[in-house]
Design a protein around this motif. Structure first.
Motif, mmCIF file in Angstrom:
data_model
loop_
_atom_site.group_PDB
_atom_site.id
_atom_site.type_symbol
_atom_site.label_atom_id
_atom_site.label_comp_id
_atom_site.label_asym_id
_atom_site.label_seq_id
_atom_site.Cartn_x
_atom_site.Cartn_y
_atom_site.Cartn_z
ATOM 1 N N GLU A 38 22.850 57.141 -77.443
ATOM 2 C CA GLU A 38 23.761 56.054 -77.817
ATOM 3 C C GLU A 38 23.980 55.056 -76.668
ATOM 4 O O GLU A 38 24.921 54.261 -76.710
ATOM 5 C CB GLU A 38 25.079 56.657 -78.319
ATOM 6 C CG GLU A 38 24.832 57.477 -79.576
ATOM 7 C CD GLU A 38 26.084 58.095 -80.181
ATOM 8 O OE1 GLU A 38 26.690 57.459 -81.039
ATOM 9 O OE2 GLU A 38 26.443 59.218 -79.797
ATOM 10 N N HIS B 84 32.877 58.343 -75.738
ATOM 11 C CA HIS B 84 32.568 58.634 -77.138
ATOM 12 C C HIS B 84 32.649 60.136 -77.351
ATOM 13 O O HIS B 84 31.981 60.904 -76.645
ATOM 14 C CB HIS B 84 31.153 58.116 -77.437
ATOM 15 C CG HIS B 84 30.582 58.607 -78.729
ATOM 16 N ND1 HIS B 84 31.003 58.159 -79.960
ATOM 17 C CD2 HIS B 84 29.604 59.525 -78.992
ATOM 18 C CE1 HIS B 84 30.312 58.759 -80.910
ATOM 19 N NE2 HIS B 84 29.457 59.601 -80.350
ATOM 20 N N HIS C 16 33.200 63.436 -80.479
ATOM 21 C CA HIS C 16 33.278 63.878 -81.875
ATOM 22 C C HIS C 16 34.378 64.940 -81.939
ATOM 23 O O HIS C 16 34.271 65.945 -81.223
ATOM 24 C CB HIS C 16 32.003 64.575 -82.325
ATOM 25 C CG HIS C 16 30.741 63.788 -82.198
ATOM 26 N ND1 HIS C 16 29.595 64.154 -82.858
ATOM 27 C CD2 HIS C 16 30.413 62.665 -81.509
ATOM 28 C CE1 HIS C 16 28.614 63.299 -82.578
ATOM 29 N NE2 HIS C 16 29.090 62.379 -81.741
ATOM 30 N N HIS D 246 31.185 60.924 -87.874
ATOM 31 C CA HIS D 246 30.434 61.013 -86.621
ATOM 32 C C HIS D 246 31.396 61.186 -85.433
ATOM 33 O O HIS D 246 31.411 62.225 -84.793
ATOM 34 C CB HIS D 246 29.554 59.755 -86.490
ATOM 35 C CG HIS D 246 28.779 59.672 -85.220
ATOM 36 N ND1 HIS D 246 27.616 58.953 -85.092
ATOM 37 C CD2 HIS D 246 29.018 60.191 -83.983
ATOM 38 C CE1 HIS D 246 27.148 59.065 -83.866
ATOM 39 N NE2 HIS D 246 27.989 59.802 -83.170
#
Ligand SMILES: CSCCC(=O)C(=O)COP(=O)(O)O
Ligand SMILES: [Zn+2]
Length: 211
Positions: A79, A97, A99, A170
């Motif tokens: 990513e 980021h 999850h 996600h």
């Protein structure tokens, strides 16, 4: 201490903090920190590594195309282009980021609406540093496997130097003007999401039970 080393240490500390929260399920999640603007260079975590395993290593210096600028056996996060897009469109210096189960649940519950409103909680005032702001709206984008498509989906929401985007089923991506601001927003928004998920579960249960 050089800026490079300083940023490395700051990112390593954040990685340790988030690992303690157990926010890197499987090998999910990626983190980055800007080193320079012109040319754009930033540190990013490596693809498919267990980000809980080692706190002080495994960052790669990449350019605006997400390519490593030094020889390395490590592969930058898949990513990385999302991080590059955020640095190019804003003055953010850090992108995180993760999850979590709650951010996935909320993204599916509100995915069709394209956003979720987080409100009625003191954390909103803490995050916005204002008693007049009563809600934070987090946009929700669709997940995509193609990185160019995925990266572009963020662009309409990169209007501020700090912010957050949920990716449906996600995870969440948060950016900020400093590492501290970015971590504060990630933790605060995760708190508000978790609060909303639990409240909705209890309220749903009450409605079902006819209370
Ligand atoms: C298209 S695969 C995305 C994997 C992912 O969502 C993630 O957070 C971890 O990816 P990484 O390459 O940074 O390990
Ligand atoms: Zn991810």
């Amino acid at each position: 201490m050089s800026l490079f080393l300083e940023q490395w240490k700051k990112l390593a500390n954040i990685k340790c903090d988030l690992a303690k929260r157990d926010w890197f399920y499987g090998t999910s999640g990626n983190l980055s920190m800007k080193i320079s603007d012109d040319p754009l260079l930033f540190l990013v975590t490596a693809d498919e590594k267990d980000k809980r395993a080692r706190c002080d290593e495994e960052f790669i210096v990449v350019n605006n195309l997400g390519e490593p600028v030094f020889d390395t056996v490590l592969k930058p996060s898949l990513e990385t282009l999302v991080h590059a897009n955020i640095y190019e469109k804003t003055s953010a210096t850090c992108v995180l980021h993760v999850h979590t189960v709650d951010n996935n649940v909320i993204s599916e519950l509100f995915g069709d609406e394209g956003q979720v409103e987080l409100e009625n909680n003191e954390m909103v005032h803490i995050l916005t540093s204002s008693y007049f702001e009563n809600k934070i709206i987090v946009p929700i984008i669709e997940n995509a496997q193609d990185m160019e498509t995925f990266k572009r989906a963020y662009t309409p929401f990169l209007t501020k130097d700090f912010g957050a985007v949920l990716v449906r089923n996600h995870g969440i991506t948060v950016w900020g003007r400093s590492p501290l601001e970015t971590k504060k927003w990630l933790e605060g928004i995760e708190f508000l999401i978790s609060y909303k998920v639990k409240l909705m579960m209890i309220q749903g249960h009450k409605i079902k039970a006819g209370n």
